[in-house]
Design an enzyme around this catalytic site. Sequence first.
Site, short mmCIF file in Angstrom:
data_model
loop_
_atom_site.label_atom_id
_atom_site.label_comp_id
_atom_site.label_asym_id
_atom_site.label_seq_id
_atom_site.Cartn_x
_atom_site.Cartn_y
_atom_site.Cartn_z
N CYS A 8 0.87 -1.17 0.00
CA CYS A 8 0.00 0.00 0.00
C CYS A 8 0.91 1.22 0.00
O CYS A 8 2.13 1.09 0.03
CB CYS A 8 -1.00 -0.01 1.15
SG CYS A 8 -0.33 0.12 2.81
N CYS A 82 -2.19 1.43 -4.19
CA CYS A 82 -0.91 2.08 -4.53
C CYS A 82 -0.84 2.47 -6.00
O CYS A 82 0.19 2.96 -6.46
CB CYS A 82 0.29 1.23 -4.11
SG CYS A 82 0.51 -0.29 -5.01
N CYS A 86 3.46 0.27 -8.13
CA CYS A 86 3.96 -1.09 -8.00
C CYS A 86 4.52 -1.57 -9.34
O CYS A 86 3.80 -1.54 -10.35
CB CYS A 86 2.85 -2.02 -7.54
SG CYS A 86 3.42 -3.65 -7.11
#
Length: 134
Positions: A8, A82, A86
């Site tokens: 996150c 997120c 990522c």
Amino acid sequence: MRSALFVCVHNAGRSQMAAGFLRELSGGDVEVRSAGSMPAEQINPVAVEAMRERGIDITAERPKVLTTEAVQASDVVITMGCGDACPIFPGKRYEDWALADPAGQGIEAVRPIRDEIESRVRALLAEFDVQPVA
């Protein structure tokens, strides 16, 4: 051994609770990682309190920065808000868990988030064919 990475933004709430549940419920049969795209200074104290209510202590955990190595070393990468932070690697399994952010929330608002995370972690264990520890 199967492995999971929870990501996150701040690695201070959702991902830490998920990692705590997976660590505890897998009894060490799953390698657990968590990280954040912009790690906070400390774990959300309300998340710590919510997990303590379930008998899981995450006070020793610290927010960690997301690394390419952590993604590559994990069988499944579970993101929680997120966005594009990522890294995506071909052949990796990715899941996005749409969960409310516990940041700035009181314990009454965090409990349902915690409970949803626990439910999802239990489903992940079943996919990994790992029996949850009592």
